[in-house]
Motif scaffolding. Structure first.
Motif, PDB file in Angstrom:
ATOM      1  N   LYS B 349       0.778  -1.431  -0.112  1.00  0.00           N
ATOM      2  CA  LYS B 349       0.090   0.153   0.073  1.00  0.00           C
ATOM      3  C   LYS B 349       0.907   1.190   0.064  1.00  0.00           C
ATOM      4  O   LYS B 349       0.488   2.268  -0.587  1.00  0.00           O
ATOM      5  CB  LYS B 349      -0.812   0.086   1.015  1.00  0.00           C
ATOM      6  N   ASP B 352       1.985   1.735  -3.647  1.00  0.00           N
ATOM      7  CA  ASP B 352       1.099   2.266  -4.200  1.00  0.00           C
ATOM      8  C   ASP B 352       1.041   3.664  -4.151  1.00  0.00           C
ATOM      9  O   ASP B 352       0.586   4.349  -5.286  1.00  0.00           O
ATOM     10  CB  ASP B 352      -0.185   1.691  -3.737  1.00  0.00           C
ATOM     11  N   THR B 353       1.015   4.195  -2.981  1.00  0.00           N
ATOM     12  CA  THR B 353       0.672   5.634  -2.726  1.00  0.00           C
ATOM     13  C   THR B 353       1.968   6.666  -2.774  1.00  0.00           C
ATOM     14  O   THR B 353       1.630   7.792  -2.637  1.00  0.00           O
ATOM     15  CB  THR B 353      -0.239   5.634  -1.454  1.00  0.00           C
ATOM     16  N   MET B 356       3.716   4.498  -6.826  1.00  0.00           N
ATOM     17  CA  MET B 356       2.706   3.728  -7.591  1.00  0.00           C
ATOM     18  C   MET B 356       3.398   2.572  -8.594  1.00  0.00           C
ATOM     19  O   MET B 356       3.073   1.456  -8.587  1.00  0.00           O
ATOM     20  CB  MET B 356       1.731   4.504  -8.504  1.00  0.00           C
TER      21      MET B 356
END
Lengths: 484, 484
Positions: B349, B352-353, B356
């Motif tokens: 996660k 991803d943030t 990405m």
């Protein structure tokens, strides 16, 4: 910046016939010219505008290709009535929401993965087709740089990143209504890193951040991981954020930052007018609230001049402008940037300690393409393609979906925001479409509180094909099923 | 993992003569064979080891080339006495330091920038010479992938990142004493992103993190930006972290994580023995403290088998193994990875943030090189070059620097840690050397509290040249000046 420079910048990017076509399109979109109206003759128009007859004809031809006007034998050109002109805008929220944490709803990964899977019709992820992007040219540029400067390609491209690219960005910033210098930019690993660093620079965990509703789901994910709360402000389908609602929200809430997409909003497609941009920039600056501006679609206006950035109205360096070449050149190259205003030192340190450097050759290849590779020509090609694709998609949706839908009218980018009948659960639609190998983005992704249950976003980044046409037919069928 | 698999993996990476040379080198380094000792004859040695005479001769030739043994006419081979063998190890701290914040001392940027500036002799940044890296081959691989898979090169390589590369890493993990699967890895934007995500996954601002002292300055920068405190634990010049000191420190401090470089420590060069690794992994796991292991030099042993990772002794998934191809293939490609054990979902996660996706083509090119491009052959070439360069640098330093210096004896990587006379201020030395266009890394960078004032780290990543030879002469002169 001085108006003359802007005019010059615009002139160099757009041929005259396209500028004229843009003016006419705006008149049609704004209903100054209505469906059925007769257009001035080509001869009249050339005289009115002081351009040659071939130029006037090119402008008309461009509108005709895009289905905006039609020639009637012996009668001249008329504004075309399209079914899709009659569809209403999607509903937009009007009351201010509460501050929210995030539900952990996340089909994001399947949407992103489906995009790379040739089995799926790629209407989910917001990405242009590789066929529209200069992939081979960029790869060749990397190869030629690696041969010409063997060690440069291997070295770290540490922050602030490629000076060549930053110079090009500075030059182009005139076209955004700004006059930034090379040293005002820091190159990032795509737009995600730009926004993530910006949020880390101006917030603390627990802080509240103003977002638009609906908004890009990536923002919600970043906010969640940084343990930030969202304060959603409604947006209007044509003009963007509701300034009254913004003012009211600021009176009763302590807010650390705002994150906005003023140009060709994702998913709504709206373009915030210049006077709204100025008002928003001033209002937030007065309260000492930094604005994170996401401008990744700014270069993708369907016709007419490139819109200014909100950063052009930044009174005191409190706008952090974030963007990327992912939507216009190469998603996989991860070349983004940030012009962080007064937060430059902080962003520099955060970049140093988050990823330290960008991939060198991809960054240099993008810089060379922007400098020498015909970037403006490429942009015009993209703008034209997206305008066409969005229009085709609108027509197809209106023909196959139930009558009472709402549909966005983007003036730029390649995304459609579609309001379905109230009964339709878009997560169920997402699942059923996926079972038919069609990827779409369900509405709740774009909400911070699980709203937009009966909305979907549709990617129009791919050239129109019979497969896409069929897929819209299937989607329409599924929507009818779920609306029962 | 089973011992047989490891033996197999090792056999495939190292030819037998190099394995034998490694064994002999270890005997020499550990003084089982002392300077002046006669080596067994080639014939004896071949019999003892059950190998052919040419193989035994190759092992001896390899040691001779590297100046470890010498042939004396009609008498056979003898262990060579080198001046640099007599130099002592650099001082290492023995008492536990206090928890510290970070002084904002940061010549890091000038060191990194100087490395890319051909004007400077690059003894500062810890980077190999581009001439030793397969830059053109990698660029050609990018080109061929872009032609073969035009859209793949443009697509987002979203987390967990290239499956092909993760499979290769899984296969290679046998060689690290692990048996990781492709799904245990997440590809990152270089080692910096791996470590930064790891720290974000297991700490909160204000937490205390165990670091080695000295340690890599990049860690201090990341800790500072994440508002973490450091608890520095002394390391031994040959065996790494002081386990007693670690135990004592854990009794009196609340610690959120430890960040360690067990294999070929930066800047100290030491290699933590397997039993220490096991002890450290167990000790910290018992207390529920995750370990961030930085293994970026693990593949760069000068001779002998690749050392195991501390992760090989991870009892419960609490070791987050971080590494990168920056030091062995291409710094500017930004291809790193993390095997985050039980923190996989959280790291996924955060990746991803934060960014990405990785740059797709560089990642695929590295994957292809590791799979088909002769990565093991390339590593042997590098190991040999670095071993040689480090040895040349040690000799040159011992000949030109004052007598009472201490100098590290790295068994891997390409860095030397040099203790200068007490009076020498290495920041002043850094400035004077820079004025003479020589870049070195001053000691305080490697401390969390401004210590190591009279230390420098010297990069030996570049092939030996008269320019480097002269620069060491100049550095020696400056050190003598400052020692007065």
């Amino acid at each position: 910046m001085p108006a003359t420079a802007r005019a010059t910048a615009t002139k160099t990017t757009l041929p005259i016939y396209q500028q004229l076509a843009g003016v006419l399109e705006e008149m049609i979109q704004s209903k100054s010219l209505r469906p059925g109206d007769r257009m001035p003759s080509v001869r009249q128009f050339s005289r009115q505008q002081g351009v040659s007859i071939p130029t006037a004809m090119s402008a008309y031809a461009s509108l005709e290709t895009r289905g905006l006007i039609e020639a009637r034998p012996k009668s001249g050109f008329f504004v075309r009535l399209r079914e899709s002109d009659l569809v209403r805008n999607p509903w937009s929220q009007s009351k201010i929401s509460k501050i929210t944490d995030f539900a952990n709803l996340d089909p994001l990964h399947s949407i992103m993965a489906d995009h790379s899977n040739p089995k799926f019709v790629p209407l989910g992820a917001g990405l242009p087709s590789a066929s529209l992007l200069p992939g081979l040219k960029l790869a060749r540029l990397m190869g030629s740089i690696a041969r010409r400067l063997p060690s440069a390609g291997l070295d770290y491209d540490i922050a602030p990143g490629s000076e060549m690219l930053r110079r090009e960005l500075a030059r182009r910033s005139l076209d955004w209504g700004c006059h930034l210098k090379a040293e005002d930019f820091i190159i990032t690993n795509g737009g995600t890193e730009a926004v993530s660093l910006a949020l880390r620079a101006v917030t603390e965990p627990g802080d509240t951040v103003i977002v638009e509703t609906p908004t890009y789901f990536g923002f919600s994910n970043i906010l969640r991981e940084l343990r930030l709360k969202a304060l959603p402000i409604p947006i209007d389908a044509t003009t963007g954020i509701d300034i009254d609602a913004l003012g009211t929200a600021l009176k009763t809430n302590r807010v650390a930052a705002a994150i906005l997409i003023p140009n060709f909003h994702n998913p709504m497609g709206c373009l915030m007018p210049d006077d709204h941009k100025k008002e928003v920039a001033t209002l937030l600056a007065e309260q000492g609230i930094p604005i994170i501006e996401d401008d990744i679609y700014g270069d993708l206006r369907h016709s007419g001049a490139r819109p200014r950035c909100l950063k052009a109205f930044d009174p005191d360096g409190s706008v952090l402008l974030c963007s990327t070449f992912s939507k216009v050149l190469a998603p996989g190259y991860r070349v983004g940037y940030i012009a962080p205003g007064r937060y430059r030192d902080r962003i520099h340190k955060l970049k140093d300690t988050s990823t330290m450097a960008n991939a060198t050759l991809p960054t240099l290849a993008v810089a060379e393409f922007v400098k020498h590779g015909g970037y403006d020509r490429h942009l015009r090609h993209l703008q034209h393609a997206f305008s066409h694709q969005v229009q085709r998609m609108r027509e197809a949706i209106v023909q196959t979906f139930p009558e009472n839908i709402g549909l966005s009218r983007p003036q730029g980018n390649f995304l459609l925001w579609c309001e379905l009948p109230k009964q339709v659960d878009s997560l169920e639609l997402f699942k059923r479409a996926r079972a038919a190998n069609i990827s779409v983005a369900p509405g709740p992704l774009f909400s911070s509180d699980g709203g937009y249950k009966n909305f979907i976003r549709i990617n129009c980044g791919h050239p129109w094909t019979p497969t896409i046409e069929r897929s819209i037919g299937i989607l329409g069928h599924l929507v009818h099923q779920l609306a029962r």
